[in-house]
Write an enzyme that holds these catalytic residues in place. Structure first.
Site, PDB file in Angstrom:
ATOM      1  N   LYS A 199       0.841  -1.203   0.000  1.00  0.00           N
ATOM      2  CA  LYS A 199       0.000   0.000   0.000  1.00  0.00           C
ATOM      3  C   LYS A 199       0.873   1.250   0.000  1.00  0.00           C
ATOM      4  CE  LYS A 199      -1.892   2.629   3.233  1.00  0.00           C
ATOM      5  NZ  LYS A 199      -1.948   3.945   2.577  1.00  0.00           N
ATOM      6  N   GLY A 203       7.141   4.586   8.086  1.00  0.00           N
ATOM      7  CA  GLY A 203       6.229   5.691   8.367  1.00  0.00           C
ATOM      8  C   GLY A 203       6.534   6.290   9.724  1.00  0.00           C
ATOM      9  N   SER A 204       5.522   6.878  10.339  1.00  0.00           N
ATOM     10  CA  SER A 204       5.750   7.595  11.596  1.00  0.00           C
ATOM     11  C   SER A 204       5.900   6.632  12.768  1.00  0.00           C
ATOM     12  CB  SER A 204       4.582   8.537  11.848  1.00  0.00           C
ATOM     13  OG  SER A 204       3.401   7.777  11.937  1.00  0.00           O
ATOM     14  N   THR A 205       6.570   7.096  13.803  1.00  0.00           N
ATOM     15  CA  THR A 205       6.730   6.307  15.022  1.00  0.00           C
ATOM     16  C   THR A 205       5.362   6.034  15.649  1.00  0.00           C
ATOM     17  OG1 THR A 205       8.940   7.155  15.356  1.00  0.00           O
ATOM     18  CG2 THR A 205       7.817   6.350  17.315  1.00  0.00           C
ATOM     19  N   GLU A 206       4.477   7.036  15.543  1.00  0.00           N
ATOM     20  CA  GLU A 206       3.129   6.898  16.117  1.00  0.00           C
ATOM     21  C   GLU A 206       2.396   5.686  15.517  1.00  0.00           C
ATOM     22  OE1 GLU A 206       1.063  10.424  15.114  1.00  0.00           O
ATOM     23  OE2 GLU A 206      -0.805   9.772  16.065  1.00  0.00           O
ATOM     24  N   GLY A 262       3.807   3.315  13.759  1.00  0.00           N
ATOM     25  CA  GLY A 262       4.649   2.141  14.014  1.00  0.00           C
ATOM     26  C   GLY A 262       4.295   1.482  15.341  1.00  0.00           C
ATOM     27  N   GLU A 265      10.459   0.948   9.959  1.00  0.00           N
ATOM     28  CA  GLU A 265      11.388   2.062   9.714  1.00  0.00           C
ATOM     29  C   GLU A 265      10.614   3.324  10.053  1.00  0.00           C
ATOM     30  OE1 GLU A 265      14.491   1.727   8.753  1.00  0.00           O
ATOM     31  OE2 GLU A 265      14.579  -0.249   7.822  1.00  0.00           O
ATOM     32  N   CYS A 311      13.141  11.180   6.648  1.00  0.00           N
ATOM     33  CA  CYS A 311      13.182  10.620   8.005  1.00  0.00           C
ATOM     34  C   CYS A 311      14.551  10.799   8.637  1.00  0.00           C
ATOM     35  CB  CYS A 311      12.824   9.145   7.945  1.00  0.00           C
ATOM     36  SG  CYS A 311      13.757   8.304   6.656  1.00  0.00           S
ATOM     37  N   GLU A 328       9.662  15.520  15.718  1.00  0.00           N
ATOM     38  CA  GLU A 328       9.935  15.487  14.281  1.00  0.00           C
ATOM     39  C   GLU A 328       8.962  16.423  13.562  1.00  0.00           C
ATOM     40  OE1 GLU A 328       8.851  11.955  12.031  1.00  0.00           O
ATOM     41  OE2 GLU A 328      10.810  12.014  11.059  1.00  0.00           O
TER      42      GLU A 328
HETATM   43  P1  NAP Z   1       2.364   7.603   8.569  1.00  0.00           P
HETATM   44  O1  NAP Z   1       1.229   8.475   8.832  1.00  0.00           O
HETATM   45  O2  NAP Z   1       2.864   6.719   9.649  1.00  0.00           O
HETATM   46  O3  NAP Z   1       1.972   6.738   7.305  1.00  0.00           O
HETATM   47  C1  NAP Z   1       2.799   5.757   6.733  1.00  0.00           C
HETATM   48  C2  NAP Z   1       1.956   4.765   5.984  1.00  0.00           C
HETATM   49  O4  NAP Z   1       1.115   4.039   6.887  1.00  0.00           O
HETATM   50  C3  NAP Z   1       1.008   5.410   4.982  1.00  0.00           C
HETATM   51  O5  NAP Z   1       0.861   4.555   3.872  1.00  0.00           O
HETATM   52  C4  NAP Z   1      -0.274   5.487   5.788  1.00  0.00           C
HETATM   53  O6  NAP Z   1      -1.416   5.602   4.992  1.00  0.00           O
HETATM   54  C5  NAP Z   1      -0.245   4.185   6.543  1.00  0.00           C
HETATM   55  N1  NAP Z   1      -1.026   4.151   7.778  1.00  0.00           N
HETATM   56  C6  NAP Z   1      -1.573   5.176   8.489  1.00  0.00           C
HETATM   57  N2  NAP Z   1      -2.210   4.704   9.586  1.00  0.00           N
HETATM   58  C7  NAP Z   1      -2.055   3.356   9.572  1.00  0.00           C
HETATM   59  C8  NAP Z   1      -2.479   2.307  10.451  1.00  0.00           C
HETATM   60  N3  NAP Z   1      -3.165   2.541  11.573  1.00  0.00           N
HETATM   61  N4  NAP Z   1      -2.146   1.035  10.134  1.00  0.00           N
HETATM   62  C9  NAP Z   1      -1.420   0.763   9.029  1.00  0.00           C
HETATM   63  N5  NAP Z   1      -1.009   1.710   8.159  1.00  0.00           N
HETATM   64  C10 NAP Z   1      -1.306   2.993   8.434  1.00  0.00           C
HETATM   65  O7  NAP Z   1       3.630   8.395   8.082  1.00  0.00           O
HETATM   66  P2  NAP Z   1       3.680   9.491   6.953  1.00  0.00           P
HETATM   67  O8  NAP Z   1       3.188  10.751   7.544  1.00  0.00           O
HETATM   68  O9  NAP Z   1       3.077   8.989   5.708  1.00  0.00           O
HETATM   69  O10 NAP Z   1       5.243   9.545   6.674  1.00  0.00           O
HETATM   70  C11 NAP Z   1       6.108  10.330   7.387  1.00  0.00           C
HETATM   71  C12 NAP Z   1       6.823   9.508   8.461  1.00  0.00           C
HETATM   72  O11 NAP Z   1       7.548   8.423   7.882  1.00  0.00           O
HETATM   73  C13 NAP Z   1       7.841  10.313   9.192  1.00  0.00           C
HETATM   74  O12 NAP Z   1       7.712  10.112  10.564  1.00  0.00           O
HETATM   75  C14 NAP Z   1       9.175   9.755   8.700  1.00  0.00           C
HETATM   76  O13 NAP Z   1      10.224   9.928   9.571  1.00  0.00           O
HETATM   77  C15 NAP Z   1       8.841   8.349   8.438  1.00  0.00           C
HETATM   78  N6  NAP Z   1       9.758   7.760   7.459  1.00  0.00           N
HETATM   79  C16 NAP Z   1      10.688   6.872   7.925  1.00  0.00           C
HETATM   80  C17 NAP Z   1      11.597   6.287   7.043  1.00  0.00           C
HETATM   81  C18 NAP Z   1      12.616   5.318   7.540  1.00  0.00           C
HETATM   82  O14 NAP Z   1      13.201   4.637   6.720  1.00  0.00           O
HETATM   83  N7  NAP Z   1      12.831   5.202   8.824  1.00  0.00           N
HETATM   84  C19 NAP Z   1      11.544   6.594   5.690  1.00  0.00           C
HETATM   85  C20 NAP Z   1      10.579   7.514   5.240  1.00  0.00           C
HETATM   86  C21 NAP Z   1       9.681   8.078   6.160  1.00  0.00           C
HETATM   87  P3  NAP Z   1      -1.931   7.065   4.536  1.00  0.00           P
HETATM   88  O15 NAP Z   1      -0.766   7.863   4.103  1.00  0.00           O
HETATM   89  O16 NAP Z   1      -2.781   6.778   3.412  1.00  0.00           O
HETATM   90  O17 NAP Z   1      -2.603   7.642   5.725  1.00  0.00           O
END
Ligand code: NAP
Ligand code: MG
Length: 505
Positions: free
Chosen positions: A210, A262-265, A267, A284, A318, A415
């Site tokens: 996804k 994605g986000s720590t939250e 995660g 990640e 990130c 962040e």
């Molecule tokens: P996010 O809100 O955590 O979303 C990440 C992905 O998870 C999106 O596809 C999102 O869908 C989906 N998602 C949301 N809620 C979910 C749930 N309850 N269960 C399963 N999946 C769910 O993060 P973001 O705002 O898109 O991305 C930014 C974050 O990613 C930042 O914190 C960044 O540091 C982190 N990041 C980390 C790395 C790494 O390698 N460590 C790399 C890139 C980014 P939707 O977008 O459709 O809501």
């Protein structure tokens, strides 16, 4: 440790949230003629379906959502929203493909398909770069020179491993896991897809992936490549949607492994849902990277590095170097040079080849960044923004520095994921390292110094997965990447990136 540090006596301007103005004015530095990347040859449909079992399929609910160009705020296309029924269908297709074809064909044959995908990305690189910039807001220079070539490089790299797994894990029997559920964010859409899909396929697994809601287009274009490459049906399934769609993947019983970026939250939510289940997982997550500049660093090079560390991809990185830690003796010089350099950055149309900072990915993220700017000011920090003009429409944010901040400030701890840098000073290496490590995150950091010994000493003491020295944001498919502490668990990339997708006996 003093909570507030006076890092500069420069007169700061009062804070105004990023406000639009129409004229591109580089304040007498130098002017560039517009250099727009033509998007005329890009073919996009009005509506995109789910890619399940090798076919584009309508969502069970019949629901679609708009994907927006964040530089214009205009919709680009409608994207299907997958619900539990669709996820179920995708997981079944992936299971069938795993059992009937993908785990049956030779590893060498699997490698050939992955090489083919890599070559197809290369052949259509310009198209992918333009779509990435239109849908996500990142400057074309980055999607063209970083995202897409790196995505192809990941497929090439892991294609090479497909028939060499016994060398990757000597004296072990290597087995694939089955079906991998993969969820990725919006900051590097195709690249994150490559980080996930390439090692999964190379190790013999099939995939349900996804993309993020705001950046589905290159994943759907990748689905077209899977079809063009003749990849057996069901080996790769792309299901679009929002958080609930991601949760449906995480909670599906037919999945053997979850790979999430994605986000720590989110995660943490995923970790809770997976507790007690048999599913393997890698996470990640977020970061708040320290970028440490010692007094003996080459200052001009370091200033370029700081700019790259925080303003690259609008700070939607990130591993961004979002906390600058500069040794006291050179602090004012570094800050002045940074401010001068910031004035020359061009913020605007992501499809213009001169643009340094494109559009913030979504309205929601734009609002979040502006909220943090206000929080910073209300916390008493001094704000400095470049005086550049920004386009009238779209989500644009001027590059921003905060000085006069301390460890307890929210803008230092949390962040922001935008082009916002906080600056603190330190006197001794120990103090710098202590401040660098004073964070729940541990994804990446940087060290700038003339001394090799200091690089090794400081690098070893920074508790994060990556430490760059005298450079920043360098990526390569052969290098493992991943976090300490709340920045996640498991590694992606390199040999390490194969391990989360196999069972070893
Ligand atoms: P996010 O809100 O955590 O979303 C990440 C992905 O998870 C999106 O596809 C999102 O869908 C989906 N998602 C949301 N809620 C979910 C749930 N309850 N269960 C399963 N999946 C769910 O993060 P973001 O705002 O898109 O991305 C930014 C974050 O990613 C930042 O914190 C960044 O540091 C982190 N990041 C980390 C790395 C790494 O390698 N460590 C790399 C890139 C980014 P939707 O977008 O459709 O809501
Ligand atoms: Mg979009």
């Amino acid at each position: 440790m003093a909570d507030k540090e006076q890092t500069t006596d420069l007169q700061e301007k009062p804070f105004k949230p990023s406000s639009p103005s129409s004229k591109l004015d580089l304040n007498g530095f130098w002017e560039y003629a517009d250099a727009p990347q033509s998007a005329d040859f890009i073919e996009l449909a009005d509506q995109y379906e789910l890619f399940i079992d090798g076919k584009f399929t309508k969502p069970a609910s019949g629901n679609y959502f708009d994907t927006i160009n964040p530089a214009t705020e205009k919709p680009i296309a409608k994207i299907a929203e997958a619900d539990e029924k669709d996820i179920n269908k995708a997981v079944k297709a992936a299971r069938k493909a795993y059992e009937n074809t993908w785990s049956k064909i030779s590893a060498r044959e699997r490698g050939k398909y992955i090489f083919r995908l890599a070559r197809l990305i290369q052949e259509r690189a310009r198209e992918f770069a333009i779509i990435e910039s239109m849908d996500g807001g990142k400057p074309i220079r980055e999607s063209r020179d970083v995202d897409i070539p790196l995505a192809a490089a990941h497929f090439f790299y892991y294609a090479g491993w497909a028939d060499k797994l016994n060398y990757a894990f000597p004296n072990k029997e290597v087995e694939s896991l089955g079906v991998a559920g993969q969820i990725i964010p919006w900051n590097f859409p195709l690249l994150m897809l490559a980080w996930k899909i390439a090692p999964a396929l190379a190790t013999g697994n099939t995939v349900v992936l996804k993309p993020a809601e705001t950046t589905s287009l290159t994943a759907l274009k990748f689905a077209e490549l899977c079809r063009d490459a003749g990849l057996p049906d069901g080996v790769v399934n792309i299901v679009t949607g929002a958080g609930e769609t991601g949760a449906a993947i995480v909670n599906h019983d037919g999945i053997d492994k979850i790979a999430f970026t994605g986000s720590t939250e989110v995660g943490k939510i995923i970790m809770k849902s997976l507790a007690g289940s048999e599913k393997k997982y890698t996470l990640e997550l977020g970061g708040k990277g320290p970028n440490i500049i010692f007094e003996d660093a080459p200052v001009d090079q370091a200033v370029e590095g700081i700019i790259n560390a925080i303003f690259f991809n609008q700070g939607h990185v990130c591993c961004a170097g979002s906390r600058l830690l500069v040794q006291e003796g050179i602090a004012n010089r570094v800050i002045q040079k940074l401010r001068d350099r910031m004035e020359t950055l061009i913020v605007g149309d992501p499809l213009d080849k001169n643009t340094d900072i494109g559009a913030i990915n979504s309205k929601q993220q734009f609002e979040k960044i502006n909220e943090y700017l206000e929080i910073g000011v209300n916390e008493g920090a001094d704000i400095h923004q470049s005086s550049c003009s920004i386009p009238e429409n779209g989500y644009f944010c001027r590059p921003t520095l905060f000085t006069n901040v301390g460890q307890s400030n929210r803008i230092v701890k949390e962040e922001i994921f935008g082009p916002v840098l906080t600056i603190q000073t330190f006197r001794t290496a120990e103090e710098g390292i202590e401040k660098a490590n004073n964070t729940p995150y541990g994804l990446a950091g940087g060290v700038w110094t003339d001394k090799g010994s200091k690089i090794f000493k400081t690098g070893q003491k920074i508790r994060s997965g990556v430490v760059w020295s005298n450079t920043y944001n360098q990526f390569d498919p052969t290098s493992p990447f991943g976090g300490y502490k709340e920045s996640g668990m498991g590694r992606e990339g390199g040999l390490h990136g194969l391990e989360p997708y196999v069972k070893l006996k």
